[in-house]
Enzyme design. Structure first.
Site, mmCIF file in Angstrom:
data_model
loop_
_atom_site.group_PDB
_atom_site.id
_atom_site.type_symbol
_atom_site.label_atom_id
_atom_site.label_comp_id
_atom_site.label_asym_id
_atom_site.label_seq_id
_atom_site.Cartn_x
_atom_site.Cartn_y
_atom_site.Cartn_z
ATOM 1 N N LYS A 52 0.834 -1.208 0.000
ATOM 2 C CA LYS A 52 0.000 0.000 0.000
ATOM 3 C C LYS A 52 0.867 1.255 0.000
ATOM 4 O O LYS A 52 0.572 2.217 -0.718
ATOM 5 C CB LYS A 52 -0.945 -0.029 1.211
ATOM 6 C CG LYS A 52 -2.063 -1.052 1.066
ATOM 7 C CD LYS A 52 -2.748 -1.387 2.385
ATOM 8 C CE LYS A 52 -3.748 -2.527 2.187
ATOM 9 N NZ LYS A 52 -4.334 -3.020 3.429
ATOM 10 N N GLN A 96 -5.147 -1.954 9.315
ATOM 11 C CA GLN A 96 -4.847 -3.261 8.732
ATOM 12 C C GLN A 96 -5.403 -4.379 9.609
ATOM 13 O O GLN A 96 -5.140 -4.433 10.807
ATOM 14 C CB GLN A 96 -3.326 -3.424 8.570
ATOM 15 C CG GLN A 96 -2.903 -4.704 7.906
ATOM 16 C CD GLN A 96 -3.372 -4.809 6.474
ATOM 17 O OE1 GLN A 96 -3.279 -3.862 5.700
ATOM 18 N NE2 GLN A 96 -3.890 -5.962 6.109
ATOM 19 N N ASP A 119 -11.508 1.836 3.265
ATOM 20 C CA ASP A 119 -11.749 0.395 3.112
ATOM 21 C C ASP A 119 -13.214 0.098 2.799
ATOM 22 O O ASP A 119 -13.548 -0.983 2.316
ATOM 23 C CB ASP A 119 -11.360 -0.347 4.398
ATOM 24 C CG ASP A 119 -9.994 -1.003 4.301
ATOM 25 O OD1 ASP A 119 -9.534 -1.281 3.170
ATOM 26 O OD2 ASP A 119 -9.376 -1.260 5.350
#
Length: 278
Positions: A52, A96, A119
């Protein structure tokens, strides 16, 4: 022989388009910043976070990384998220997953400002997706839709079967296919005669978490097969939920593992970051 749907190439194409958008925004004085929080040092999570950060660098997004020790408390993590929610220079926040057992993942996800939830997991964004409103869409299902569109695979009017009903892939995937006028069936561990269901599919999307579970007996001849799974086999080589060698000869198009869905997830995360300022 099936057409190989090249997720690496399509992801690179999307990232080049995003790079151009980011450049235009920067010329207008707009900088995009993604904050990534990792708790602990799970090896897979470390790889994902590194990928990322690399993608952010590639398209010109500023990234902030918060690497917290595994013993971090839920209260400490929520405090950091609250601080990032209040920062005007942070456009996107990503925590995460998975998190250590002492931290409630659902609680953490709901703490993120929905306008920074790149997300797409916050209940407000989930509700927006369910009702056809604007909001952040989970990156893997959004990436699969781009794979289909950019590969010329028509969804409207087609029989679409999603194997798996997770909140991250299966459920949002079904909703996105419905938005494109697909006729959608969601199959799962309790589905009776799974092979009969999957053999109806013009588009078969597999997210079950079991290596090489889907063989040619599950696949309609001429179907497009999208494999979301990623595992390591006995030889420590990457493989998916689909037995590629067995299925590839009977389908029209198929994603490889690696190099199929995986790169698209990162590309759509970058897309969501850009969307956060538009």
């Amino acid at each position: 022989m099936a057409v190989l749907i090249d997720g690496k190439a399509i992801s690179a194409q999307i990232q080049e388009e995003l790079k151009e958008k980011v450049s235009v925004l920067r010329n207008k004085g707009v900088e995009i910043t993604l904050a990534v929080i990792q708790v602990g040092s799970d090896p897979a999570s470390c790889v994902y976070v590194r990928n990322k950060k690399r993608a952010c660098e590639n398209i010109g997004i500023r990234s902030l990384t918060y690497e917290l020790p595994v013993e971090t408390t839920e209260k400490q993590l929520l405090k950091l998220i609250e601080e990032l929610n209040g920062r005007t220079d942070v456009n996107g926040i990503l925590v995460q997953l998975p998190l250590p057992e002492q931290i409630d993942e659902a609680m953490v996800i709901q703490k993120i400002d929905p306008q920074k939830d790149v997300d797409g997991f916050h209940l407000r964004n989930v509700g927006a997706l369910c009702s056809g409103q604007n909001g952040f869409v989970p990156c893997t299902p959004a990436g699969i839709m781009q794979l289909l569109k950019r590969s010329g695979i028509e969804v409207a009017g087609k029989e679409c079967v999603v194997v798996g009903r997770s909140n991250i892939v299966g459920k949002p995937m079904a909703l996105l296919l419905l938005q494109e006028n697909g006729t959608v069936t969601v199959a799962h561990s309790k589905t009776e005669d799974l092979k009969a269901v999957t053999r109806r599919a013009d588009i078969l999307i597999v997210a079950v978490g079991k290596p090489k579970m889907i063989t040619r007996e599950y696949v309609k001849e001429g179907a497009a097969v999208i494999d979301v799974g990623i595992h390591r086999n006995e030889q420590n080589k990457l493989c998916g939920d689909v037995d590629f060698a067995d299925v590839e000869p009977v389908c029209k198009a198929i994603t490889p593992v690696p190099g199929g869905v995986g790169p698209m997830t990162i590309a759509m995360l970058m897309n969501n970051c850009v969307e956060s300022v538009l």
